[in-house]
Design an enzyme around this catalytic site. Structure first.
Site, PDB file in Angstrom:
ATOM      1  N   LYS A 138     -11.200  27.823 -20.238  1.00  0.00           N
ATOM      2  CA  LYS A 138     -11.785  27.741 -21.586  1.00  0.00           C
ATOM      3  C   LYS A 138     -10.950  28.444 -22.642  1.00  0.00           C
ATOM      4  CE  LYS A 138     -16.484  27.335 -20.021  1.00  0.00           C
ATOM      5  NZ  LYS A 138     -17.843  27.847 -20.048  1.00  0.00           N
ATOM      6  N   LYS A 159       0.843  -1.203   0.000  1.00  0.00           N
ATOM      7  CA  LYS A 159       0.000   0.000   0.000  1.00  0.00           C
ATOM      8  C   LYS A 159       0.876   1.250   0.000  1.00  0.00           C
ATOM      9  CE  LYS A 159      -3.208   2.906   2.520  1.00  0.00           C
ATOM     10  NZ  LYS A 159      -3.820   3.266   3.787  1.00  0.00           N
ATOM     11  N   ASP A 204     -21.186  25.789 -25.798  1.00  0.00           N
ATOM     12  CA  ASP A 204     -21.847  26.554 -24.749  1.00  0.00           C
ATOM     13  C   ASP A 204     -23.105  27.305 -25.195  1.00  0.00           C
ATOM     14  OD1 ASP A 204     -20.769  26.121 -22.313  1.00  0.00           O
ATOM     15  OD2 ASP A 204     -19.289  27.730 -22.423  1.00  0.00           O
TER      16      ASP A 204
HETATM   17  P1  NAP Z   1     -14.648  32.952 -17.185  1.00  0.00           P
HETATM   18  O1  NAP Z   1     -14.178  32.721 -18.573  1.00  0.00           O
HETATM   19  O2  NAP Z   1     -13.668  32.849 -16.091  1.00  0.00           O
HETATM   20  O3  NAP Z   1     -15.270  34.431 -17.131  1.00  0.00           O
HETATM   21  C1  NAP Z   1     -15.730  34.968 -15.959  1.00  0.00           C
HETATM   22  C2  NAP Z   1     -16.400  36.331 -16.209  1.00  0.00           C
HETATM   23  O4  NAP Z   1     -17.035  36.693 -15.004  1.00  0.00           O
HETATM   24  C3  NAP Z   1     -15.438  37.451 -16.557  1.00  0.00           C
HETATM   25  O5  NAP Z   1     -16.079  38.335 -17.436  1.00  0.00           O
HETATM   26  C4  NAP Z   1     -15.201  38.109 -15.192  1.00  0.00           C
HETATM   27  O6  NAP Z   1     -14.902  39.501 -15.278  1.00  0.00           O
HETATM   28  C5  NAP Z   1     -16.551  37.952 -14.555  1.00  0.00           C
HETATM   29  N1  NAP Z   1     -16.529  37.921 -13.109  1.00  0.00           N
HETATM   30  C6  NAP Z   1     -16.101  36.912 -12.327  1.00  0.00           C
HETATM   31  N2  NAP Z   1     -16.279  37.209 -11.026  1.00  0.00           N
HETATM   32  C7  NAP Z   1     -16.828  38.446 -11.002  1.00  0.00           C
HETATM   33  C8  NAP Z   1     -17.235  39.317  -9.958  1.00  0.00           C
HETATM   34  N3  NAP Z   1     -17.123  38.958  -8.678  1.00  0.00           N
HETATM   35  N4  NAP Z   1     -17.767  40.517 -10.280  1.00  0.00           N
HETATM   36  C9  NAP Z   1     -17.897  40.882 -11.584  1.00  0.00           C
HETATM   37  N5  NAP Z   1     -17.524  40.093 -12.619  1.00  0.00           N
HETATM   38  C10 NAP Z   1     -16.993  38.896 -12.326  1.00  0.00           C
HETATM   39  O7  NAP Z   1     -15.873  32.024 -16.822  1.00  0.00           O
HETATM   40  P2  NAP Z   1     -16.979  31.352 -17.770  1.00  0.00           P
HETATM   41  O8  NAP Z   1     -16.524  30.006 -18.167  1.00  0.00           O
HETATM   42  O9  NAP Z   1     -17.375  32.313 -18.821  1.00  0.00           O
HETATM   43  O10 NAP Z   1     -18.185  31.090 -16.767  1.00  0.00           O
HETATM   44  C11 NAP Z   1     -18.893  32.159 -16.184  1.00  0.00           C
HETATM   45  C12 NAP Z   1     -20.157  31.665 -15.479  1.00  0.00           C
HETATM   46  O11 NAP Z   1     -21.039  31.049 -16.383  1.00  0.00           O
HETATM   47  C13 NAP Z   1     -19.925  30.640 -14.376  1.00  0.00           C
HETATM   48  O12 NAP Z   1     -20.776  30.921 -13.297  1.00  0.00           O
HETATM   49  C14 NAP Z   1     -20.315  29.325 -15.007  1.00  0.00           C
HETATM   50  O13 NAP Z   1     -20.767  28.377 -14.048  1.00  0.00           O
HETATM   51  C15 NAP Z   1     -21.427  29.778 -15.889  1.00  0.00           C
HETATM   52  N6  NAP Z   1     -21.597  28.862 -17.016  1.00  0.00           N
HETATM   53  C16 NAP Z   1     -22.768  28.202 -17.111  1.00  0.00           C
HETATM   54  C17 NAP Z   1     -22.973  27.345 -18.152  1.00  0.00           C
HETATM   55  C18 NAP Z   1     -24.275  26.630 -18.254  1.00  0.00           C
HETATM   56  O14 NAP Z   1     -24.321  25.623 -18.951  1.00  0.00           O
HETATM   57  N7  NAP Z   1     -25.313  27.113 -17.619  1.00  0.00           N
HETATM   58  C19 NAP Z   1     -21.991  27.149 -19.121  1.00  0.00           C
HETATM   59  C20 NAP Z   1     -20.801  27.862 -19.000  1.00  0.00           C
HETATM   60  C21 NAP Z   1     -20.625  28.720 -17.946  1.00  0.00           C
HETATM   61  P3  NAP Z   1     -13.385  40.055 -15.457  1.00  0.00           P
HETATM   62  O15 NAP Z   1     -13.122  40.004 -16.930  1.00  0.00           O
HETATM   63  O16 NAP Z   1     -13.444  41.397 -14.910  1.00  0.00           O
HETATM   64  O17 NAP Z   1     -12.501  39.115 -14.678  1.00  0.00           O
END
Ligand code: NAP
Length: 517
Positions: free
Chosen positions: A301, A154, A339
């Site tokens: 991503k 182990k 997406d």
């Molecule tokens: P990401 O590429 O990291 O982008 C995050 C975005 O959110 C950026 O524009 C960032 O702004 C902004 N942000 C993060 N925290 C913030 C805060 N506290 N205040 C203001 N702006 C904030 O992430 P992502 O992959 O696009 O995903 C974003 C969200 O979408 C997540 O919650 C994810 O779970 C959701 N999502 C859902 C699905 C679905 O199937 N429903 C699919 C994909 C994603 P800055 O540019 O200023 O950093």
């Protein structure tokens, strides 16, 4: 039918024998193959009496006795002779297994030389709570453990990165070839796949806890998750591995959805959580044909686009990849973006419902002002998708420069997030939140004030944990049509499933599964 021989062992860690006896019964009911009785967790321990109680009266499952000293990460802080005496006694009484730490294994074997314990298998163990050594060092360690005379080897190490687990798999496969029963587990959140995929790679056993968080080593899953989320008994050498890559990633519902679908249609795959720090390193390390498909979420991503050998033109224009598939013919990684499909069609349906018009050739998004909050992966996907449908796009983002950049590429306007509340050039706009604002655990947060929502005809939120975010609740209260993030989630999952398996996605099943979450 069982497809692997890997046992599931429930660690039993009560402070009293009575509590442990109850937990042994629970472990049996939950489907355990054996239990590990952690004698060092008992607040008082009378070896003769307590070992007899366990073995004579409650031997409903095979027992592994471990009496872990403080110097190997356990709780026992007393005399070494007393500790080893107790383990020898367990053997005499008919324990199925005992665990002996490598540091004292030679001494222990010397003390039992000449005696025969037909029943007991000795597991000789080594724990590293800091890191996972190189393949060479792990190989040396296996050889040292084997040299003690161990029945079972182990090794438990610690994952600093998920890529550390690959070395444990390598040693595990090698041990299988040389027929050494081998338990190889990598502790910590980044080591979780070691605890699931050991069934594929031929590990002797894995640990599954009765309750989440009540663990005997960091990173152990529950036995329920092993059996029902990962379909552990069905895993085997041919099982293909899929997973969701993210950081954080434990909130993702993808493993529930895909594993349930795999089970229902009898597809030989498993879908795991992959807590990844460095995507390029991860993809380089897990480059075998066993690892065939990855969903990608925050924050990888955009870097995924650069890590793929080929990228679908749509994903390229969006600038983000959320689905990577290994092409069977040449092993190359192909990146896609799935997406926006589900979100855009759900928004169109929402608008059609509102206009009371059935599907026409022209999208109800055509000509609408579409405000996207966020400029990350999901933001780009929605902006691109809505633009394709003829909408006018405005990007509002915390970091204005990123909003500007995306708006320029897509041919739209940019806004600072702080200006969103006062933005109302016209009525009937569409709003899509694509940031993580409002996501669990910060469910009280929202990206826009309630009073500003009346300028919109439809509000979509990409966040799907919780299903109805504060933003959606306030939009509904303001009489605005809402579309939940779950629609986007299910939509992108349809697409990914088809790419991963080559089979049509079981759409009704997806919807049914997600209704329960
Ligand atoms: P990401 O590429 O990291 O982008 C995050 C975005 O959110 C950026 O524009 C960032 O702004 C902004 N942000 C993060 N925290 C913030 C805060 N506290 N205040 C203001 N702006 C904030 O992430 P992502 O992959 O696009 O995903 C974003 C969200 O979408 C997540 O919650 C994810 O779970 C959701 N999502 C859902 C699905 C679905 O199937 N429903 C699919 C994909 C994603 P800055 O540019 O200023 O950093």
């Amino acid at each position: 039918m069982m497809k692997n021989a890997t046992l599931i062992c429930v660690p039993i860690m009560g402070e009293t024998v009575e509590k442990m006896v109850l937990d042994i019964q629970k472990a049996k009911l939950n489907g355990a193959d054996l239990v590990e009785i952690r004698l060092d967790s008992l607040s008082t321990f009378n070896p003769h009496q307590d070992l007899n109680t366990f073995i004579q009266q409650h031997h409903s499952l095979p027992f592994l006795f471990t009496y872990r000293p403080i110097w190997e990460g356990g709780k026992y802080d007393g005399d070494e002779n007393r500790r080893l005496d107790a383990l020898r006694l367990a053997m005499e009484l008919g324990a199925d297994y005992v665990d002996i730490e490598l540091k004292v294994a030679h001494e222990f074997y010397d003390s039992i030389r000449g005696k025969t314990f037909n029943k007991t298998k000795v597991i000789v163990s080594s724990h590293n709570y800091q890191y996972t050594p190189s393949v060479e060092d792990l190989g040396d360690l296996v050889a040292r453990i084997q040299a003690t005379g161990a029945d079972i080897v182990k090794i438990a190490t610690t994952a600093v990165e998920i890529t550390d687990v690959a070395r444990m798999f390598q040693i595990m496969v090698h041990s299988q070839v040389s027929h050494v029963p081998f338990i190889g587990l990598v502790m910590g959140d980044r080591g979780l796949i070691s605890r699931v995929l050991c069934a594929k790679f031929g590990g002797y056993l894995t640990f599954g806890t009765l309750e989440s968080g009540v663990v005997s080593a960091p990173g152990q899953p529950t036995i329920k998750d092993l059996l029902h989320l990962y379909n552990f008994r069905q895993l085997g050498p041919e099982t293909k591995v899929y997973g969701i890559i993210g950081k954080p990633v434990s909130h993702s519902k993808s493993p529930i959805l895909f594993n349930e679908a795999f089970k229902t249609v009898g597809f030989n795959g498993v879908f795991v959580f992959l807590l990844v720090d460095d995507l390029a390193n991860f993809l380089r390390t897990y480059s075998s044909t066993d690892f065939v498909g990855f969903s990608v979420t925050i924050p990888h991503k955009e870097s995924a686009l650069k890590c793929c050998d080929e990228v679908d033109p749509v994903a390229k224009s969006i600038g983000a990849v959320n689905c990577i598939v290994r092409r069977p013919t040449d092993g190359k990684l192909i990146g896609y973006n799935t997406d926006y499909v589900g979100a855009i069609s759900a928004i169109e349906d929402g608008l059609r419902g509102k206009l009371n018009s059935s599907g026409t050739a022209v999208s109800p998004l055509a000509g609408k002002l579409f405000v996207v909050i966020g400029a990350g992966g999901a933001g780009k996907a929605l902006a691109y998708g809505a633009k394709e449908k003829g909408a006018r796009i405005v990007i509002a983002n915390r970091t204005y420069d990123r909003a500007r950049e995306l708006a320029d590429v897509i041919g739209g306007d940019a806004l600072a997030l702080s200006d969103l509340d006062s933005y109302h050039p016209e009525d009937g706009m569409i709003l899509a939140n694509t940031t993580s604002i409002g996501m669990q655990p910060k469910v009280d947060e929202t990206p826009i004030s309630k009073h500003a929502l009346k300028f919109y005809s439809l509000v979509f939120d990409a966040v799907y944990t919780p299903k109805v975010t504060r933003l959606l609740k306030e939009a509904e209260e303001s009489g605005v049509t809402i579309v939940e993030g779950m629609e986007m989630f299910i939509g992108q999952a349809y697409e990914q499933y088809e790419k991963y398996t080559g089979l049509p996605a079981p759409k009704q099943l997806f919807r049914k599964i997600m209704e329960n979450y």
